[in-house]
Design an enzyme around this catalytic site. Sequence first.
Site, mmCIF file in Angstrom:
data_model
loop_
_atom_site.group_PDB
_atom_site.id
_atom_site.type_symbol
_atom_site.label_atom_id
_atom_site.label_comp_id
_atom_site.label_asym_id
_atom_site.label_seq_id
_atom_site.Cartn_x
_atom_site.Cartn_y
_atom_site.Cartn_z
ATOM 1 C CE LYS A 109 56.619 18.718 -103.346
ATOM 2 N NZ LYS A 109 56.545 17.551 -102.310
ATOM 3 C CB THR A 131 56.532 13.761 -102.861
ATOM 4 O OG1 THR A 131 57.263 15.071 -103.285
ATOM 5 C CG2 THR A 131 55.747 13.985 -101.870
ATOM 6 N NE ARG A 139 49.639 16.188 -106.771
ATOM 7 C CZ ARG A 139 50.490 17.454 -106.942
ATOM 8 N NH1 ARG A 139 50.622 17.738 -108.164
ATOM 9 N NH2 ARG A 139 51.020 18.309 -106.230
ATOM 10 C CE1 TYR A 147 40.497 -0.832 -103.045
ATOM 11 C CE2 TYR A 147 38.469 -1.340 -103.956
ATOM 12 C CZ TYR A 147 39.085 -0.566 -103.303
ATOM 13 O OH TYR A 147 38.606 0.507 -102.719
ATOM 14 C CG ASP A 201 60.243 14.858 -96.176
ATOM 15 O OD1 ASP A 201 60.316 14.750 -97.578
ATOM 16 O OD2 ASP A 201 59.186 15.442 -95.690
HETATM 17 N N1 DSN Z 1 53.412 21.618 -100.883
HETATM 18 C C1 DSN Z 1 54.464 21.348 -101.350
HETATM 19 C C2 DSN Z 1 55.313 22.343 -101.585
HETATM 20 O O1 DSN Z 1 54.970 23.251 -102.247
HETATM 21 O O2 DSN Z 1 56.521 22.583 -101.232
HETATM 22 C C3 DSN Z 1 55.046 20.685 -99.841
HETATM 23 O O3 DSN Z 1 54.303 19.561 -99.245
#
Ligand code: DSN
Length: 439
Positions: free
Chosen positions: A230, A227, A236, A46, A201
């Site tokens: 990707k 994020t 994640r 933590y 974003d």
């Molecule tokens: N779920 C994501 C996507 O597939 O683009 C976006 O949050």
Amino acid sequence: MVMDKIFEIIKKEKKRQREELAMIPSENFASEAVMRAVGSSLMNKYAEGYPRKRYYQGNVNMDLVESLAQERILKVFGLNEARWGVNVQPYSGSPANLAVYNALLAPGDKMMGMYLPDGGHLTHGWRLDSRPISITSKFYRSEFYHVDRKTRVFNYAAIAKQAKKYRPKIIISGGTAYPRNINHKKLAGIAKKVGAYYLADIAHEAGLVAGGANPSPFPYADVVTFTTHKTFRGPRGAVIVARRDLIDKINFSVFPGLQGGPHLHTIAGIAVAAGELTTASFRRYARQVVKNAQTLAAELKKGGLDIVSGGTDKHLVLVDLRNLKLSGWTVAWALDKAGIIANRNTVPYDTASPYYPSGLRLGTPALTSRGMKVPEMKKIAVWILAVIDHVKKEKMPEGKKAVNRFAKKFRQAVDRDPWLKKLNREVTAFAKKYPLPGI
Ligand code: DSN
């Protein structure tokens, strides 16, 4: 040897990932180093607070991990610490965006984001008429800007006009299914004129920006969120980068405003991924992702498909199936049975429902991570066109009951379909030739 049943499932999932073609644009394969960091002893600790300001003892190593992650994020995007602050704690993209709004807006303030069927995201204030769908439209008032009906790309003069009338406190760009570059300079200029913050974003294209294959929002935006799983090719999670004068508010909004203990094992994975992003090989990867997507778009277009906006500048291709009177749902399931994993998606000015939308979204980040290039994209395009041709008579009927009956029958039919089974064997043999990164 760990014997839990979960490990049997993990083995099956790994086999599925190896034998299928992952073409969902938001998916990718993290490296072995990223996975080892995430699955490490860091998950046992933590560490509420921030480096050197923790609420618990024993955080000497956690401070090192989090500080290194912050430093590397600045390096990835070539940013100066005097101008930018970094928060690496958001659990994922949705809480990252909520944390930004919570820091910069008061409840009831106005936001203006990209319309969801035009490629936006739920967390950009999504609502259906007056019904809030995303919590962001419950807390804040929202209005959306659209792509042009004909070109299916943004008309910045129209957005400027809308912003002048609506007077939002924040303008948000970025999303999930807009295949073209976003003009951050223009959007930031529009925001400035109406006294709004500009939030870019870049969840989908963060890795492409880092690799120099897509334009950077950093010279213009007040805040950038993304994020890390990707095109960034990490675990994640999510990151917020904000103007230095905004970062304290944003840090306070993430913790203690929205979250508790940060996931330092994930943050370590983000730091490892960020290290990988600064290599020459990642820059080559980013450029190849775009080249692959452009090849795919061109081949599908040659095959008669309607490609939204006529092509792509990014890692994704959006196909509008309305000219073929086909549903994205039908095509996505048929492709799934052939071993090609894409997702059905709404398209601009779609009149179909989000569950049975009119589009198909395809992406190249994961295939490119496996080493695929232009010849492979051409081969895959031929398969996609063949599958679409194979199901071209399967028209989705009107009415809820008829749709349910059709969906059930169609799923049973594709499960048994010998042509799709044969293609699946071909796709599997092909996919297995390309190594899967990770452990
Ligand atoms: N779920 C994501 C996507 O597939 O683009 C976006 O949050």
